[in-house]
Motif scaffolding. Structure first.
Motif, PDB file in Angstrom:
ATOM      1  N   HIS A  21       0.822  -1.197   0.000  1.00 41.17           N
ATOM      2  CA  HIS A  21       0.000   0.000   0.000  1.00 41.17           C
ATOM      3  C   HIS A  21       0.862   1.255   0.000  1.00 41.17           C
ATOM      4  O   HIS A  21       1.994   1.256   0.467  1.00 41.17           O
ATOM      5  CB  HIS A  21      -0.891   0.044   1.253  1.00 41.17           C
ATOM      6  CG  HIS A  21      -1.379  -1.297   1.704  1.00 41.17           C
ATOM      7  ND1 HIS A  21      -0.596  -2.168   2.448  1.00 41.17           N
ATOM      8  CD2 HIS A  21      -2.564  -1.921   1.525  1.00 41.17           C
ATOM      9  CE1 HIS A  21      -1.277  -3.261   2.707  1.00 41.17           C
ATOM     10  NE2 HIS A  21      -2.476  -3.144   2.154  1.00 41.17           N
ATOM     11  N   ARG A  22       0.295   2.340  -0.496  1.00 37.04           N
ATOM     12  CA  ARG A  22       0.916   3.667  -0.458  1.00 37.04           C
ATOM     13  C   ARG A  22       2.233   3.729  -1.241  1.00 37.04           C
ATOM     14  O   ARG A  22       3.196   4.354  -0.837  1.00 37.04           O
ATOM     15  CB  ARG A  22       1.144   4.137   0.983  1.00 37.04           C
ATOM     16  CG  ARG A  22      -0.071   4.023   1.900  1.00 37.04           C
ATOM     17  CD  ARG A  22      -1.313   4.654   1.306  1.00 37.04           C
ATOM     18  NE  ARG A  22      -1.173   6.092   1.175  1.00 37.04           N
ATOM     19  CZ  ARG A  22      -1.924   6.856   0.364  1.00 37.04           C
ATOM     20  NH1 ARG A  22      -2.828   6.291  -0.437  1.00 37.04           N
ATOM     21  NH2 ARG A  22      -1.746   8.152   0.315  1.00 37.04           N
ATOM     22  N   THR A  23       2.260   3.038  -2.368  1.00 41.46           N
ATOM     23  CA  THR A  23       3.428   3.083  -3.256  1.00 41.46           C
ATOM     24  C   THR A  23       2.992   3.427  -4.686  1.00 41.46           C
ATOM     25  O   THR A  23       3.569   2.928  -5.649  1.00 41.46           O
ATOM     26  CB  THR A  23       4.193   1.741  -3.251  1.00 41.46           C
ATOM     27  OG1 THR A  23       3.293   0.677  -3.623  1.00 41.46           O
ATOM     28  CG2 THR A  23       4.795   1.452  -1.886  1.00 41.46           C
ATOM     29  N   GLY A  24       1.960   4.248  -4.806  1.00 41.30           N
ATOM     30  CA  GLY A  24       1.466   4.621  -6.130  1.00 41.30           C
ATOM     31  C   GLY A  24       0.503   3.622  -6.725  1.00 41.30           C
ATOM     32  O   GLY A  24       0.194   3.678  -7.923  1.00 41.30           O
ATOM     33  N   LEU A 114       8.448  -1.624  -2.098  1.00 36.27           N
ATOM     34  CA  LEU A 114       8.603  -1.393  -0.663  1.00 36.27           C
ATOM     35  C   LEU A 114       8.828   0.093  -0.402  1.00 36.27           C
ATOM     36  O   LEU A 114       9.477   0.782  -1.185  1.00 36.27           O
ATOM     37  CB  LEU A 114       9.785  -2.190  -0.112  1.00 36.27           C
ATOM     38  CG  LEU A 114       9.811  -3.694  -0.408  1.00 36.27           C
ATOM     39  CD1 LEU A 114      11.037  -4.338   0.242  1.00 36.27           C
ATOM     40  CD2 LEU A 114       8.531  -4.369   0.064  1.00 36.27           C
ATOM     41  N   ARG A 115       8.319   0.568   0.710  1.00 43.66           N
ATOM     42  CA  ARG A 115       8.504   1.955   1.126  1.00 43.66           C
ATOM     43  C   ARG A 115       9.021   1.957   2.556  1.00 43.66           C
ATOM     44  O   ARG A 115       8.601   1.115   3.374  1.00 43.66           O
ATOM     45  CB  ARG A 115       7.162   2.693   1.045  1.00 43.66           C
ATOM     46  CG  ARG A 115       7.254   4.183   1.298  1.00 43.66           C
ATOM     47  CD  ARG A 115       5.921   4.850   1.029  1.00 43.66           C
ATOM     48  NE  ARG A 115       5.980   6.298   1.231  1.00 43.66           N
ATOM     49  CZ  ARG A 115       4.944   7.107   1.089  1.00 43.66           C
ATOM     50  NH1 ARG A 115       3.765   6.627   0.725  1.00 43.66           N
ATOM     51  NH2 ARG A 115       5.080   8.404   1.300  1.00 43.66           N
ATOM     52  N   LEU A 155       5.018  -5.265   7.145  1.00 41.58           N
ATOM     53  CA  LEU A 155       6.171  -4.370   7.188  1.00 41.58           C
ATOM     54  C   LEU A 155       7.453  -5.099   7.582  1.00 41.58           C
ATOM     55  O   LEU A 155       8.547  -4.531   7.459  1.00 41.58           O
ATOM     56  CB  LEU A 155       5.921  -3.219   8.163  1.00 41.58           C
ATOM     57  CG  LEU A 155       4.807  -2.241   7.775  1.00 41.58           C
ATOM     58  CD1 LEU A 155       4.692  -1.132   8.801  1.00 41.58           C
ATOM     59  CD2 LEU A 155       5.034  -1.659   6.386  1.00 41.58           C
ATOM     60  N   ASP A 156       7.331  -6.331   8.048  1.00 41.08           N
ATOM     61  CA  ASP A 156       8.501  -7.191   8.226  1.00 41.08           C
ATOM     62  C   ASP A 156       8.799  -7.764   6.849  1.00 41.08           C
ATOM     63  O   ASP A 156       8.327  -8.832   6.475  1.00 41.08           O
ATOM     64  CB  ASP A 156       8.194  -8.305   9.231  1.00 41.08           C
ATOM     65  CG  ASP A 156       9.391  -9.211   9.495  1.00 41.08           C
ATOM     66  OD1 ASP A 156      10.349  -9.188   8.699  1.00 41.08           O
ATOM     67  OD2 ASP A 156       9.353  -9.955  10.498  1.00 41.08           O
ATOM     68  N   PHE A 157       9.570  -7.015   6.068  1.00 45.99           N
ATOM     69  CA  PHE A 157       9.768  -7.352   4.659  1.00 45.99           C
ATOM     70  C   PHE A 157      10.476  -8.687   4.475  1.00 45.99           C
ATOM     71  O   PHE A 157      10.188  -9.415   3.523  1.00 45.99           O
ATOM     72  CB  PHE A 157      10.549  -6.240   3.962  1.00 45.99           C
ATOM     73  CG  PHE A 157       9.845  -4.909   3.951  1.00 45.99           C
ATOM     74  CD1 PHE A 157       8.466  -4.830   3.774  1.00 45.99           C
ATOM     75  CD2 PHE A 157      10.560  -3.730   4.113  1.00 45.99           C
ATOM     76  CE1 PHE A 157       7.816  -3.606   3.760  1.00 45.99           C
ATOM     77  CE2 PHE A 157       9.919  -2.501   4.096  1.00 45.99           C
ATOM     78  CZ  PHE A 157       8.541  -2.440   3.920  1.00 45.99           C
ATOM     79  N   GLU A 158      11.387  -9.021   5.369  1.00 43.16           N
ATOM     80  CA  GLU A 158      12.080 -10.300   5.252  1.00 43.16           C
ATOM     81  C   GLU A 158      11.079 -11.451   5.293  1.00 43.16           C
ATOM     82  O   GLU A 158      11.123 -12.368   4.462  1.00 43.16           O
ATOM     83  CB  GLU A 158      13.105 -10.458   6.372  1.00 43.16           C
ATOM     84  CG  GLU A 158      13.847 -11.781   6.311  1.00 43.16           C
ATOM     85  CD  GLU A 158      14.745 -12.033   7.508  1.00 43.16           C
ATOM     86  OE1 GLU A 158      15.660 -12.868   7.393  1.00 43.16           O
ATOM     87  OE2 GLU A 158      14.516 -11.402   8.568  1.00 43.16           O
ATOM     88  N   ILE A 177      12.297  -0.689  -4.650  1.00 47.67           N
ATOM     89  CA  ILE A 177      12.286   0.227  -3.516  1.00 47.67           C
ATOM     90  C   ILE A 177      11.818   1.604  -3.962  1.00 47.67           C
ATOM     91  O   ILE A 177      12.384   2.199  -4.882  1.00 47.67           O
ATOM     92  CB  ILE A 177      13.683   0.368  -2.886  1.00 47.67           C
ATOM     93  CG1 ILE A 177      14.265  -1.010  -2.545  1.00 47.67           C
ATOM     94  CG2 ILE A 177      13.619   1.260  -1.649  1.00 47.67           C
ATOM     95  CD1 ILE A 177      13.476  -1.778  -1.517  1.00 47.67           C
ATOM     96  N   ILE A 178      10.768   2.117  -3.295  1.00 47.69           N
ATOM     97  CA  ILE A 178      10.259   3.455  -3.578  1.00 47.69           C
ATOM     98  C   ILE A 178      10.981   4.464  -2.700  1.00 47.69           C
ATOM     99  O   ILE A 178      10.800   4.497  -1.484  1.00 47.69           O
ATOM    100  CB  ILE A 178       8.740   3.539  -3.304  1.00 47.69           C
ATOM    101  CG1 ILE A 178       7.973   2.592  -4.226  1.00 47.69           C
ATOM    102  CG2 ILE A 178       8.244   4.971  -3.457  1.00 47.69           C
ATOM    103  CD1 ILE A 178       7.942   3.017  -5.662  1.00 47.69           C
TER     104      ILE A 178
END
Length: 323
Positions: A21-24, A114-115, A155-158, A177-178
């Motif tokens: 979310h929130r990445t365009g 990812l942001r 949000l724990d991208f790993e 990566i944004i």
């Protein structure tokens, strides 16, 4: 046998745009939906009639749809050369077993942007206040919302990316990566990665889901947007955007540098592991650490905008609505 025959006949690629979310994402989805005919001529398919595929993401997540049922749902589009599904909430899935029957027919890959978590959290709060998904979050103060960090497990991208890598294979998951200096135009970047010349499509810049000016958030929170339907929500948002513009509001951040750094520290190990695994480096995000520049100060809009200004903007907005 059915699955193998079907796959051999079509050879269709299925790309899942899984967020975050929130990445365009909103601008991209609206643009893809508006260009369905042009996409078809390019051998691309953005199926169904909606703007996005969030309904599919949620039905799969809640167990209301199986992978085989999604295969069936996609059958009318199976002869397309390349199908694209876009839904931010694919990234929240913690069980990806539904991908198995899709992989038996389609060449499935996933693209995710990812942001940085502190930027994402402020943007996500903005979104929850102006266009609420839940009553609970719609009335929270920024500090109360900060306490919800555990809810946003993606949000724990790993961990999140690990699930997709396990399901599809590393070569089938593209991670971008944004941020300034990495990917700055998510829409153009996504189109290029799926083999579409951005110039071949027409995108409306107004279709972006921009955040509200930070100074207006307290007004929106107190208005109780969760219980306000359209078109009133849109009118309120537009009015406050004009107010902030008139008052020359400059605030951009909701949390202090210390609070934001605390968010980043919480995900530091995960971010470092993600950077090493996917990019072969130690740092996932390359921009400067958080600072207190343009920090929101409560009441700053009221201090900048006079009653006369508010009345003038309100009257102009109402006049525009009833022309």
């Amino acid at each position: 046998m059915f699955w193998k025959i079907k796959r051999a006949k079509t050879g269709t690629r299925l790309t899942l745009h899984i967020g975050i979310h929130r990445t365009g994402t909103t601008g991209l989805q609206r643009g893809l939906a508006a260009n369905r005919d042009r996409l078809s001529k390019l051998g691309k398919c953005y199926p169904f009639k909606g703007t996005n595929h969030q309904d599919i993401a949620w039905d799969l997540h809640r167990g209301k749809m199986t992978g085989k049922e999604l295969v069936k749902k996609l059958e009318p589009y199976a002869d397309a050369g390349h199908i694209i599904l876009s839904g931010e909430d694919f990234c929240i899935h913690q069980n990806l077993d539904w991908l198995t029957p899709l992989k038996e027919i389609y060449d499935v890959d996933a693209i995710v942007y990812l942001r940085r978590q502190d930027h994402w959290l402020m943007s996500w709060y903005n979104q929850h206040i102006k266009w609420p998904f839940s009553r609970k979050h719609s009335v929270m103060t920024p500090k109360e919302f900060l306490g919800c960090l555990d809810e946003f497990h993606w949000l724990d991208f790993e961990r999140m990316l690990g699930l997709w890598e396990k399901a599809l294979g590393r070569e089938k998951v593209m991670v971008l990566i944004i941020e300034k200096g990495q990917v700055e135009d998510a829409i153009g970047d996504f189109l290029t990665h799926v083999g579409i010349d951005p110039k071949a499509l027409k995108f409306d810049a107004s279709a972006q889901n921009d955040s509200l000016p930070t100074e207006t958030l307290e007004y929106v929170r107190r208005a109780g947007m969760y219980d306000i339907p359209n078109p009133e929500r849109v009118a309120i948002i537009g009015f406050l955007q004009e107010v902030a513009k008139s008052a020359d509001c400059k605030a951009r951040t909701l949390y202090t540098a210390t609070e934001r750094q605390g968010v980043l520290d919480r995900f530091d190990a995960s971010n470092r592991a993600t950077a090493r695994h996917w990019f072969g480096r130690d740092a996932l995000f390359l921009e400067d650490p958080p600072d207190d520049k343009d920090l929101y100060v409560e009441g700053s809009l009221a201090a900048r905008g006079s009653f006369d200004d508010l009345m003038r903007i309100a009257i102009n907005a109402l006049s525009g609505e009833h022309k």
